[in-house]
Design an enzyme around this catalytic site. Structure first.
Site, PDB file in Angstrom:
ATOM      1  N   LEU A  39       0.882  -1.164   0.000  1.00 16.78           N
ATOM      2  CA  LEU A  39       0.000   0.000   0.000  1.00 16.78           C
ATOM      3  C   LEU A  39       0.918   1.212   0.000  1.00 16.78           C
ATOM      4  O   LEU A  39       1.881   1.262   0.766  1.00 16.78           O
ATOM      5  CB  LEU A  39      -0.868   0.042   1.266  1.00 16.78           C
ATOM      6  CG  LEU A  39      -2.172  -0.727   1.279  1.00 16.78           C
ATOM      7  CD1 LEU A  39      -2.813  -0.636   2.660  1.00 16.78           C
ATOM      8  CD2 LEU A  39      -3.131  -0.210   0.231  1.00 16.78           C
ATOM      9  N   ASP A  40       0.629   2.180  -0.847  1.00 14.42           N
ATOM     10  CA  ASP A  40       1.434   3.394  -0.879  1.00 14.42           C
ATOM     11  C   ASP A  40       1.418   4.057   0.497  1.00 14.42           C
ATOM     12  O   ASP A  40       0.483   3.864   1.277  1.00 14.42           O
ATOM     13  CB  ASP A  40       0.873   4.385  -1.902  1.00 14.42           C
ATOM     14  CG  ASP A  40       0.970   3.853  -3.314  1.00 14.42           C
ATOM     15  OD1 ASP A  40       1.963   3.183  -3.617  1.00 14.42           O
ATOM     16  OD2 ASP A  40       0.043   4.111  -4.092  1.00 14.42           O
ATOM     17  N   HIS A  41       2.417   4.890   0.755  1.00 13.01           N
ATOM     18  CA  HIS A  41       2.484   5.550   2.066  1.00 13.01           C
ATOM     19  C   HIS A  41       1.260   6.419   2.312  1.00 13.01           C
ATOM     20  O   HIS A  41       0.848   6.610   3.447  1.00 13.01           O
ATOM     21  CB  HIS A  41       3.785   6.351   2.211  1.00 13.01           C
ATOM     22  CG  HIS A  41       3.780   7.662   1.506  1.00 13.01           C
ATOM     23  ND1 HIS A  41       3.997   7.782   0.156  1.00 13.01           N
ATOM     24  CD2 HIS A  41       3.543   8.909   1.966  1.00 13.01           C
ATOM     25  CE1 HIS A  41       3.913   9.053  -0.181  1.00 13.01           C
ATOM     26  NE2 HIS A  41       3.638   9.761   0.892  1.00 13.01           N
ATOM     27  N   SER A  43      -1.799   5.719   1.331  1.00 11.65           N
ATOM     28  CA  SER A  43      -3.007   4.889   1.378  1.00 11.65           C
ATOM     29  C   SER A  43      -3.084   4.233   2.748  1.00 11.65           C
ATOM     30  O   SER A  43      -2.076   4.072   3.431  1.00 11.65           O
ATOM     31  CB  SER A  43      -2.957   3.815   0.284  1.00 11.65           C
ATOM     32  OG  SER A  43      -2.934   4.418  -0.990  1.00 11.65           O
TER      33      SER A  43
END
Length: 177
Positions: A39-41, A43
């Site tokens: 998960l992106d930072h 998100s």
């Protein structure tokens, strides 16, 4: 072993870092587990971690097309036409996407506050959608909603296959297997 983490906003999906941003090490006490996916930072939500390579492969390999469901807060009141376009698939700069599940959603009553808060603009409303993907390109949900004219403001993964967030508080873990 399989562990669910409700990854908070701003946390990097790795155990080590340069100290400028928080990492999984601050939230996961179990040793020798690794994220099954990312998960992106910026998100939030469900991140699965495991110590079993075979399980990680089944959870992340695109050939299994495991559905991943996200709640997405977008800039503007998302239209039926935009959701229909997501359901058909959209063309991104790296090619067409597979059709996605996409529908209107209400802001969840269980939603936790985000730090920092999502920007608020008096003249432009926000709305929520539920988006389910069976592929996982880099920042795909954000790029898809932007492609149909509704940039993502907040992205929360709530389900991966049979595993769901199910009330897990931000920053907390739950052992699943």
């Amino acid at each position: 072993m399989l562990i669910a983490l409700n990854k908070p906003y701003g946390v990097l999906c790795q155990f080590s870092g340069d100290g400028s941003r928080p990492t999984l090490a601050g939230y996961v006490g179990e040793k020798d587990v690794y994220p099954a996916g990312r998960l992106d930072h910026d998100s939030e939500g469900l991140l699965l971690l495991t110590d079993e390579g075979g399980l990680a492969h089944r959870l992340t390999d695109p050939k299994h097309k495991l559905p991943k469901t996200y709640l997405v807060q977008v800039d503007g009141a998302i239209t039926d036409e935009a959701l229909a376009a997501l359901r058909r698939g959209v063309v991104l700069n790296d090619g067409p996407t597979l059709p996605a599940g996409a529908e209107h959603a209400a802001e969840p009553d269980w939603l936790w506050p985000r730090d920092p808060p999502v920007r608020f603009r008096k003249a432009i409303p926000t709305s929520w959608a539920s988006v389910t993907l069976r592929e996982g390109r880099n920042r795909q949900v954000r790029r898809m909603t932007a492609a149909v004219g509704f940039p993502t403001l907040r992205l929360i993964r709530v389900r991966v296959g049979d595993y769901a967030l199910d009330g897990l508080p931000p920053g907390q873990t739950r052992r699943l297997l």
